[in-house]
Motif scaffolding. Structure first.
Motif, short mmCIF file in Angstrom:
data_model
loop_
_atom_site.label_atom_id
_atom_site.label_comp_id
_atom_site.label_asym_id
_atom_site.label_seq_id
_atom_site.Cartn_x
_atom_site.Cartn_y
_atom_site.Cartn_z
N LYS A 11 45.51 4.21 21.09
CA LYS A 11 46.68 4.49 20.13
C LYS A 11 46.94 3.61 19.29
CE LYS A 11 48.34 8.15 22.71
NZ LYS A 11 49.12 7.82 23.93
N ALA A 12 46.09 2.67 19.10
CA ALA A 12 46.38 1.38 18.26
C ALA A 12 46.06 1.61 16.92
CB ALA A 12 45.66 0.35 18.74
N GLU A 13 46.65 1.06 15.99
CA GLU A 13 46.30 1.38 14.45
C GLU A 13 46.15 -0.05 13.78
OE1 GLU A 13 49.45 4.19 13.30
OE2 GLU A 13 48.49 5.70 14.08
N SER A 18 41.99 -3.43 14.70
CA SER A 18 40.72 -4.05 14.46
C SER A 18 40.65 -5.36 15.42
CB SER A 18 41.04 -4.63 13.07
OG SER A 18 42.17 -5.48 12.91
N LEU A 19 41.94 -5.84 15.92
CA LEU A 19 41.82 -6.88 16.88
C LEU A 19 41.29 -6.45 18.28
CD1 LEU A 19 44.87 -8.92 16.02
CD2 LEU A 19 42.95 -9.56 15.72
N TYR A 20 41.70 -5.29 18.89
CA TYR A 20 41.31 -4.50 19.93
C TYR A 20 39.72 -4.28 19.95
CZ TYR A 20 45.78 -3.37 22.18
OH TYR A 20 47.00 -3.53 22.68
N LYS A 21 39.32 -3.99 18.80
CA LYS A 21 37.85 -3.81 18.77
C LYS A 21 37.09 -5.05 19.00
CE LYS A 21 37.82 0.27 15.84
NZ LYS A 21 37.52 0.81 14.32
N ARG A 22 37.82 -6.18 18.56
CA ARG A 22 37.14 -7.43 18.71
C ARG A 22 37.21 -8.14 20.22
NH1 ARG A 22 38.96 -11.89 14.34
NH2 ARG A 22 37.12 -12.94 15.24
#
Length: 201
Positions: A11-13, A18-22
């Motif tokens: 649900k993140a945008e 982008s931080l979650y992907k890291r």
């Protein structure tokens, strides 16, 4: 799970995504200690810069298992079960010795860590306890005791920063009601030579 509203990976945008992907672990898992920053992604970014630099950086010279052990101790002193569970799992992985790991946990819970460690590492434990529970009583003599026990000033800085970081994160977790439900215990950003690699494995 926590008291504060959190946003899941799917649900993140924008900046949060982008931080979650890291920071994600297997299957896009985001630990709850990180998800509690959902509403203010810039604080997640600050948290991760600090965490990686303090505990998972190749510039540190003290053994990572010892720094993890101090983090476990701070978390125990602060009654932060979340951080204790996560970082004890990480410590067990680093020690790769179930007997020794369980001896550490017993010593921690019985306030006998000074006896568990050598006198040098035991002095770091004493400093950790005082800085966590009685910070207003810290004096130059406490610093000097660490140098006399054999720590370099750079190593003392490492201890100080680990203790300070865990006091910060314990209060973040406890104050926002984070629990380990849905987390994968013991994951950490292990690419120590790359300070920008925050991936959890």
């Amino acid at each position: 799970m926590s008291w504060i509203k959190t946003i899941d990976f799917d649900k993140a945008e924008g900046k949060l995504k982008s931080l979650y992907k890291r920071v994600k672990g297997p299957n896009n898992n985001i630990d709850n200690v990180l998800k509690i920053h959902s509403l203010r992604p810039h604080t997640l970014e600050g948290h991760m810069f600090l965490y990686k630099a303090v505990l998972h950086h190749s510039g540190n010279t003290l053994p990572k298992w010892y720094l993890e052990a101090l983090g476990c101790y701070v978390s125990y002193l602060n009654n932060c079960e979340y951080c204790l569970e996560h970082h004890f799992a990480g410590l067990k992985r680093l020690l790769n010795n179930d007997l020794r790991s369980n001896q550490f946990l017993d010593a921690l819970k019985n306030d006998e860590l000074n006896a568990f460690f050598t006198s040098k590492f035991g002095s770091g434990v004493a400093y950790t306890k005082k800085l966590t529970l009685n910070v207003q009583e810290i004096k130059e003599e406490d610093f000097t005791a660490l140098t006399k026990s054999g720590f370099s000033q750079g190593e003392i800085l490492e201890i100080n920063q680990v203790v300070s970081y865990f006091n910060y994160v314990n209060r973040s977790v406890v104050g926002l009601g984070a629990c380990t439900k849905g987390d994968i215990l013991g994951l950490s950003p292990n690419q120590n030579d790359d300070p920008n690699n925050w991936g959890h494995s």
